[in-house]
Design an enzyme around this catalytic site. Structure first.
Site, PDB file in Angstrom:
ATOM      1  N   CYS A 107      42.643  44.383  99.639  1.00  0.00           N
ATOM      2  CA  CYS A 107      43.238  43.485  98.643  1.00  0.00           C
ATOM      3  C   CYS A 107      44.239  44.188  97.728  1.00  0.00           C
ATOM      4  O   CYS A 107      44.978  43.532  97.002  1.00  0.00           O
ATOM      5  CB  CYS A 107      42.151  42.834  97.805  1.00  0.00           C
ATOM      6  SG  CYS A 107      40.992  41.878  98.769  1.00  0.00           S
TER       7      CYS A 107
ATOM      8  N   HIS B 190      45.570  40.673  91.073  1.00  0.00           N
ATOM      9  CA  HIS B 190      44.965  40.177  92.316  1.00  0.00           C
ATOM     10  C   HIS B 190      43.972  39.077  91.942  1.00  0.00           C
ATOM     11  O   HIS B 190      43.204  39.215  90.986  1.00  0.00           O
ATOM     12  CB  HIS B 190      44.263  41.336  93.024  1.00  0.00           C
ATOM     13  CG  HIS B 190      43.405  40.894  94.162  1.00  0.00           C
ATOM     14  ND1 HIS B 190      43.850  39.998  95.114  1.00  0.00           N
ATOM     15  CD2 HIS B 190      42.125  41.210  94.501  1.00  0.00           C
ATOM     16  CE1 HIS B 190      42.876  39.790  95.981  1.00  0.00           C
ATOM     17  NE2 HIS B 190      41.819  40.495  95.637  1.00  0.00           N
TER      18      HIS B 190
ATOM     19  N   ASN C 184      40.644  33.815  96.971  1.00  0.00           N
ATOM     20  CA  ASN C 184      41.120  35.188  97.132  1.00  0.00           C
ATOM     21  C   ASN C 184      41.781  35.328  98.506  1.00  0.00           C
ATOM     22  O   ASN C 184      41.103  35.279  99.530  1.00  0.00           O
ATOM     23  CB  ASN C 184      39.923  36.140  96.991  1.00  0.00           C
ATOM     24  CG  ASN C 184      40.282  37.598  97.200  1.00  0.00           C
ATOM     25  OD1 ASN C 184      41.366  37.921  97.675  1.00  0.00           O
ATOM     26  ND2 ASN C 184      39.361  38.479  96.854  1.00  0.00           N
TER      27      ASN C 184
HETATM   28  N1  COA Z   1      26.468  29.117  94.918  1.00  0.00           N
HETATM   29  C1  COA Z   1      25.352  28.995  94.185  1.00  0.00           C
HETATM   30  N2  COA Z   1      24.580  30.034  93.818  1.00  0.00           N
HETATM   31  C2  COA Z   1      24.987  31.257  94.229  1.00  0.00           C
HETATM   32  C3  COA Z   1      26.136  31.451  95.006  1.00  0.00           C
HETATM   33  C4  COA Z   1      26.891  30.320  95.356  1.00  0.00           C
HETATM   34  N3  COA Z   1      28.008  30.379  96.093  1.00  0.00           N
HETATM   35  N4  COA Z   1      26.284  32.773  95.255  1.00  0.00           N
HETATM   36  C5  COA Z   1      25.252  33.388  94.662  1.00  0.00           C
HETATM   37  N5  COA Z   1      24.467  32.471  94.040  1.00  0.00           N
HETATM   38  C6  COA Z   1      23.257  32.690  93.282  1.00  0.00           C
HETATM   39  C7  COA Z   1      22.518  33.949  93.679  1.00  0.00           C
HETATM   40  O1  COA Z   1      21.686  33.728  94.792  1.00  0.00           O
HETATM   41  C8  COA Z   1      21.744  34.239  92.433  1.00  0.00           C
HETATM   42  O2  COA Z   1      20.621  33.402  92.397  1.00  0.00           O
HETATM   43  P1  COA Z   1      19.237  33.932  91.803  1.00  0.00           P
HETATM   44  O3  COA Z   1      19.518  34.282  90.357  1.00  0.00           O
HETATM   45  O4  COA Z   1      18.330  32.764  91.993  1.00  0.00           O
HETATM   46  O5  COA Z   1      18.875  35.123  92.620  1.00  0.00           O
HETATM   47  C9  COA Z   1      22.692  33.792  91.317  1.00  0.00           C
HETATM   48  O6  COA Z   1      23.613  32.881  91.920  1.00  0.00           O
HETATM   49  C10 COA Z   1      23.480  34.925  90.716  1.00  0.00           C
HETATM   50  O7  COA Z   1      23.954  35.736  91.777  1.00  0.00           O
HETATM   51  P2  COA Z   1      24.926  36.934  91.534  1.00  0.00           P
HETATM   52  O8  COA Z   1      25.211  37.609  92.825  1.00  0.00           O
HETATM   53  O9  COA Z   1      24.362  37.740  90.409  1.00  0.00           O
HETATM   54  O10 COA Z   1      26.188  36.139  91.026  1.00  0.00           O
HETATM   55  P3  COA Z   1      27.461  36.661  90.312  1.00  0.00           P
HETATM   56  O11 COA Z   1      27.598  36.016  89.023  1.00  0.00           O
HETATM   57  O12 COA Z   1      27.573  38.160  90.379  1.00  0.00           O
HETATM   58  O13 COA Z   1      28.600  36.066  91.237  1.00  0.00           O
HETATM   59  C11 COA Z   1      30.165  36.775  92.874  1.00  0.00           C
HETATM   60  C12 COA Z   1      28.708  36.465  92.592  1.00  0.00           C
HETATM   61  C13 COA Z   1      30.261  37.277  94.312  1.00  0.00           C
HETATM   62  C14 COA Z   1      30.969  35.503  92.721  1.00  0.00           C
HETATM   63  C15 COA Z   1      30.678  37.830  91.868  1.00  0.00           C
HETATM   64  O14 COA Z   1      29.774  38.917  91.821  1.00  0.00           O
HETATM   65  C16 COA Z   1      32.038  38.324  92.213  1.00  0.00           C
HETATM   66  O15 COA Z   1      33.013  37.601  92.194  1.00  0.00           O
HETATM   67  N6  COA Z   1      32.162  39.621  92.484  1.00  0.00           N
HETATM   68  C17 COA Z   1      33.450  40.206  92.778  1.00  0.00           C
HETATM   69  C18 COA Z   1      33.875  39.794  94.150  1.00  0.00           C
HETATM   70  C19 COA Z   1      35.277  40.208  94.446  1.00  0.00           C
HETATM   71  O16 COA Z   1      36.092  40.352  93.581  1.00  0.00           O
HETATM   72  N7  COA Z   1      35.549  40.377  95.734  1.00  0.00           N
HETATM   73  C20 COA Z   1      36.835  40.653  96.246  1.00  0.00           C
HETATM   74  C21 COA Z   1      37.189  42.062  96.109  1.00  0.00           C
HETATM   75  S1  COA Z   1      38.861  42.228  96.494  1.00  0.00           S
END
Ligand code: COA
Length: 317
Positions: free
Chosen positions: A110, A244, A274
Site C-alpha cells: 500500500c 493512504h 482501501n
Molecule cells: N463486523 C463486525 N464486527 C467485527 C468486524 C466486522 N467486519 N471485524 C471485527 N469485528 C469484531 C471482532 O470480532 C471483535 O469482536 P469481539 O470484541 O466480540 O471479539 C470486535 O469487532 C473488535 O475487533 P477488533 O479487531 O479489535 O476491531 P478493530 O477496532 O481493531 O477494527 C480493523 C478492526 C481491521 C478494522 C482495524 O484494526 C483496522 O483497520 N486496522 C488497520 C487495517 C489496515 O489499515 N490495513 C491496511 C494496511 S495497508
C-alpha cells in the site's frame, strides 16, 4: 532536476458493493463498518482484470496531461493483486496504450505509490526520463478472503495513474521498511514441486488489524514530522495531506496527535475502501479534477502497508 505531476487519471469498476450487501453474507453491519473503518461502499471487479483497470486509468492520465504514449520514457506500475507474475502490469499497459518505452513493476504494497515516485525521481535526476507514467492498480477482491470479516470489509478494487514531466515538483521524501510477515502477509501459491516440504498457505490477505493500526498511526505521524522539520516547514505551509486510505480512524488519530485539523487530510475511503497502491493516485485524480489543488501548492503524500513499509513525500503541485 526532478519532476512535476502534469496529469492524473483513475478508474474503478462499475459494480458497487455496499456495506448492507456485504452484511448479507458476512457477519457484519453497515454501522460497524462505517464507525470502525469509515467505508460505505467499494467497487469490485466482475469481468475486469487488474490490467484493464490499470490501462483505463493510464489512458485517462495521458489524456489529462496531453502526453502522447509514444513520448513516455518509462512506465512503472505497482500492484499486489496483478493478473500475472509475468508479464508485469506495466508491460501489459505499455502494449495496450501503444507506448514504446521500457516498463517494470515494483512491490511495496500500500506504500507503493510513494516508492514509485522515488524510483522515478532517480531516472529524472540522471536525465534518463523527460516523461513517465506511474500506475497503481489493484484487484483486491481477488485476494481477499470473503469469509473473513476482519479484512473483506476494508478493501476495494481500482486504479490510479499520474504522468510526470521533468520539473521541480518533487521536494523531499522519507522511506522506511520494518521487514517481517507477522503483521500483514499475502502468501503466494506454492506450486506443485514434488521436492517441496512446505505447507500450502491460503493465498489471501492475512492481517493483524490492531498491530497494523498502531504501526500506521505512528508511521504517519513520524513521517509528517520528519518531512516538515527536515525542510524547515510548518503545517501552515502545507495545503493538503493526502494519506493512504486504509481506515478513517487511522487518519483521524494521526490528525489529532499532530494537532492538525482533520479537514487538512483528504479522505475518500467512504467511496472506495482501501485500494492499496491505487489509493493515493485515485485521491490525486479526484483533487485535480475538482480544481481543489492550485499550481504551487505544497502537498504531503503519506502511505504505509505490508512490508512493513511506510513512505511519505512533499510535492509541489
Ligand atoms: N463486523 C463486525 N464486527 C467485527 C468486524 C466486522 N467486519 N471485524 C471485527 N469485528 C469484531 C471482532 O470480532 C471483535 O469482536 P469481539 O470484541 O466480540 O471479539 C470486535 O469487532 C473488535 O475487533 P477488533 O479487531 O479489535 O476491531 P478493530 O477496532 O481493531 O477494527 C480493523 C478492526 C481491521 C478494522 C482495524 O484494526 C483496522 O483497520 N486496522 C488497520 C487495517 C489496515 O489499515 N490495513 C491496511 C494496511 S495497508
Amino acid at each position: 532536476m526532478s519532476f512535476s505531476i502534469i496529469g492524473t487519471g483513475m478508474y474503478v469498476p462499475p459494480r458497487i458493493v455496499t456495506n448492507d450487501e456485504l452484511s448479507r453474507f458476512v457477519d457484519t453491519s453497515d454501522e460497524w463498518i462505517r464507525q470502525r473503518v469509515g467505508v460505505e461502499r467499494r467497487h469490485v471487479c466482475t469481468d475486469e482484470t487488474a490490467t484493464d483497470l490499470a490501462c483505463k486509468a493510464a489512458v485517462r492520465a495521458l489524456e489529462n496531461s496531453g502526453c502522447d504514449p509514444k513520448e513516455l520514457d518509462i512506465i512503472i506500475a505497482a500492484t499486489v493483486s496483478g493478473d500475472m507474475a509475468c508479464p508485469s502490469v506495466s508491460c501489459m499497459v505499455q502494449r495496450r496504450i501503444g507506448a514504446e518505452c521500457f516498463a517494470f513493476d515494483i512491490n511495496a504494497a500500500c506504500a507503493a505509490f510513494v516508492f514509485m515516485l522515488e524510483t522515478a525521481a532517480g531516472f529524472f535526476e540522471r536525465g534518463r526520463a523527460r516523461k513517465a507514467l506511474l500506475v497503481g492498480a489493484e484487484q483486491m477482491s481477488k485476494i481477499v478472503n470473503w469469509e473473513d470479516r476482519g479484512t473483506c470489509v476494508i478493501f476495494g478494487d481500482g486504479a490510479g495513474a499520474v504522468v510526470l514531466e521533468a520539473g521541480e515538483g518533487y521536494i523531499d521524501s522519507v522511506l522506511t521498511t520494518k521487514g517481517g510477515d507477522e503483521v500483514i502477509k499475502i502468501p503466494h501459491f506454492i506450486g506443485k514441486s514434488p521436492f517441496s516440504t512446505q505447507k500450502p498457505q491460503e493465498p489471501y490477505i492475512c492481517m493483524e488489524g490492531q498491530e497494523t493500526f498502531k504501526y500506521a498511526v505512528n508511521a504517519m505521524c513520524s513521517d509528517i514530522r520528519r518531512l516538515l522539520e527536515g525542510n524547515g516547514l510548518t503545517l501552515d505551509d502545507i495545503a493538503l495531506i493526502v494519506p493512504h486510505q486504509a481506515n478513517k480512524r487511522i487518519i483521524d488519530l494521526a490528525a489529532a496527535r499532530l494537532r492538525i485539523p482533520a479537514d487538512k487530510f483528504y479522505v475518500n475511503i467512504q467511496d472506495y475502501g482501501n485500494t492499496s497502491s491505487a489509493s493515493i493516485p485515485i485521491a490525486l485524480d479526484e483533487l485535480n479534477r475538482s480544481g481543489r489543488l492550485k499550481r504551487g501548492d505544497l502537498i504531503i503524500l503519506t502511505a504505509f502497508g505490508g512490508g512493513l513499509s511506510n513512505a511519505s513525500c512533499i510535492i509541489k503541485w
